[in-house]
Write a protein that holds these residues in place. Structure first.
Motif, mmCIF file in Angstrom:
data_model
loop_
_atom_site.group_PDB
_atom_site.id
_atom_site.type_symbol
_atom_site.label_atom_id
_atom_site.label_comp_id
_atom_site.label_asym_id
_atom_site.label_seq_id
_atom_site.Cartn_x
_atom_site.Cartn_y
_atom_site.Cartn_z
ATOM 1 N N VAL A 6 -15.749 56.019 -12.398
ATOM 2 C CA VAL A 6 -14.708 55.275 -11.673
ATOM 3 C C VAL A 6 -15.204 53.924 -11.158
ATOM 4 C CG1 VAL A 6 -13.302 57.258 -10.964
ATOM 5 C CG2 VAL A 6 -15.247 56.544 -9.555
ATOM 6 N N SER A 22 -14.868 59.599 -14.757
ATOM 7 C CA SER A 22 -15.068 60.621 -13.730
ATOM 8 C C SER A 22 -15.412 60.060 -12.345
ATOM 9 C CB SER A 22 -16.183 61.562 -14.195
ATOM 10 O OG SER A 22 -16.444 62.537 -13.235
ATOM 11 N N GLY A 23 -14.945 60.767 -11.331
ATOM 12 C CA GLY A 23 -15.378 60.532 -9.957
ATOM 13 C C GLY A 23 -16.640 61.343 -9.696
ATOM 14 N N PRO A 75 -13.655 59.059 -4.735
ATOM 15 C CA PRO A 75 -13.012 59.797 -5.819
ATOM 16 C C PRO A 75 -13.928 60.950 -6.238
ATOM 17 C CG PRO A 75 -13.306 57.459 -6.371
ATOM 18 C CD PRO A 75 -14.058 57.704 -5.114
ATOM 19 N N TRP A 76 -13.382 62.155 -6.335
ATOM 20 C CA TRP A 76 -14.219 63.331 -6.571
ATOM 21 C C TRP A 76 -13.510 64.283 -7.524
ATOM 22 C CZ3 TRP A 76 -12.398 68.280 -5.279
ATOM 23 C CH2 TRP A 76 -11.168 68.283 -4.609
ATOM 24 N N ILE A 77 -14.279 65.213 -8.101
ATOM 25 C CA ILE A 77 -13.696 66.279 -8.914
ATOM 26 C C ILE A 77 -14.638 67.477 -8.859
ATOM 27 C CG2 ILE A 77 -14.717 65.397 -11.095
ATOM 28 C CD1 ILE A 77 -12.091 66.446 -12.478
ATOM 29 N N ASN A 112 -8.343 59.675 -16.020
ATOM 30 C CA ASN A 112 -9.101 59.584 -14.769
ATOM 31 C C ASN A 112 -9.540 60.996 -14.390
ATOM 32 O OD1 ASN A 112 -9.003 56.829 -14.429
ATOM 33 N ND2 ASN A 112 -7.141 56.860 -13.172
ATOM 34 N N VAL A 124 -10.512 62.729 -11.823
ATOM 35 C CA VAL A 124 -10.586 62.853 -10.361
ATOM 36 C C VAL A 124 -9.567 63.877 -9.898
ATOM 37 C CG1 VAL A 124 -11.347 60.458 -9.982
ATOM 38 C CG2 VAL A 124 -8.907 60.972 -10.015
#
Ligand code: NDP
Length: 296
Positions: free
Chosen positions: A108, A156-157, A190-192, A215, A217
């Motif tokens: 990101v 990715s986050g 931003p996270w996942i 995205n 996230v």
């Protein structure tokens, strides 16, 4: 089905291989170290991909936040080459195979941290080392227009999982009650959850209508302070000792500390429209799972 994964030995790769194996899919890693079910980048260059390859994923990349590595021009070159060159090598090799999908990762940091809420459609110019890296990494994954291979890139986050990445570094300080926000903690993060990222890769491999940028996230936007609170609550600890930004800048160099001290508001528009279902859409439950998987 046989999937070849560049950098499949890492934090994300290991989890992805576990899930693919459970689904009856065999995998080969491309690694710098020899081992079972592995080939080297040199093998790839000289002999191409295994004949039975049905899909290719690239997760290779020198760990940017390694505090033991000085942020020198040489290290920056490693950070870049380990992503852009490996991706390009795979984009070239896959064209000589019967594989049908090519999935890669990027970050990101592609987006500039400001007040914009970014979707995959947002136009964004590169403006610093990390955003340039993400732009070039994604460019390296592109296949010729007339290619029949489907191409997907997950932007990715921060990936939250017990076995690696950020959580592995902060787990014990937080457990000892020494956790706290990074800088003022107001930056977006931003996270996942790792489970969702792995599922997103499998979603990309198995659905023929998925292509282009996703995205990677969670749908819930949180700040670093909100994440800190949720993680500390899951561990039943206080997390009130902030990590001062000057300290992170001193330890990592300003350019690199930005990854932690600045953040973008990113939403997963494309993957949501495609019908992807998150297992951990909110930070409280994601953090509870991270803590549970350790105590079990
Ligand atoms: P890891 O560091 O756990 O694993 C990455 C793998 O890349 C390693 O197992 C290693 O394989 C390979 N690698 C490392 N250095 C080099 C190098 N110089 N040349 C070639 N290969 C190298 O990373 P993650 O699994 O956490 O992340 C995978 C990718 O996803 C990375 O590119 C990362 O930037 C990206 N990403 C990760 C996020 C996260 O929060 N974890 C967030 C956003 C993006 P081997 O030693 O076998 O060669």
């Amino acid at each position: 089905k046989h999937v070849v994964i560049g950098g499949g030995t890492g934090f994300i790769g290991k989890q992805l291989i576990k899930s693919l194996n459970l689904a009856g899919v065999s995998c080969t890693c491309i690694s710098r170290m020899p081992g079972p079910n592995r080939i080297s980048w040199n093998d790839l260059e000289h002999h191409g991909l295994p004949e039975n390859t049905s899909a290719v994923i690239n997760l290779a990349g020198q760990n940017i936040l390694d505090p033991m590595q000085r942020w020198s021009p040489g290290f920056k070159q490693n950070v870049r080459n380990s992503r852009v060159k490996t991706t390009k090598a795979l984009a070239d090799s896959i064209q000589n195979t019967k594989a049908t999908v090519f999935a890669t990762i990027s970050g990101v940091a592609y987006y500039k941290p400001d007040d914009t809420v970014y979707t995959e459609e947002s136009k964004c110019e590169s403006y610093d080392f990390l955003s340039r890296l993400c732009h070039d990494w994604e460019e390296a994954a592109k296949l010729p227009e007339d290619s029949n291979i489907r191409q997907v890139t997950i932007r990715s986050g921060v990936v939250l999982g017990r076995e690696g990445g950020m959580i592995k570094s902060i787990y014990f300080p937080f457990l000892a009650g020494l956790g706290g926000p990074l800088g003022n903690g107001n930056q977006y993060m931003p996270w996942i959850h790792i489970t969702d990222l792995v599922c997103m890769f499998i979603f990309a491999l198995t659905n023929n209508n998925v292509h282009g940028i996703l995205n990677g996230v969670a749908p819930q936007l949180v700040t670093n302070k909100e994440f800190t609170k949720a993680f500390a609550a899951a561990l039943k600890r206080f997390a009130i000792i902030p990590v001062p930004s000057f300290f992170l800048k001193m330890l990592l160099n300003e350019e690199r500390a930005k990854i932690m001290l600045e953040g973008q508001k990113v939403v997963p528009k494309h993957v949501t429209e495609l019908g992807f279902q998150y297992q951990y859409p909110d930070i409280e439950n994601a953090c509870k799972q991270l803590v549970k998987s350790h105590t079990m």
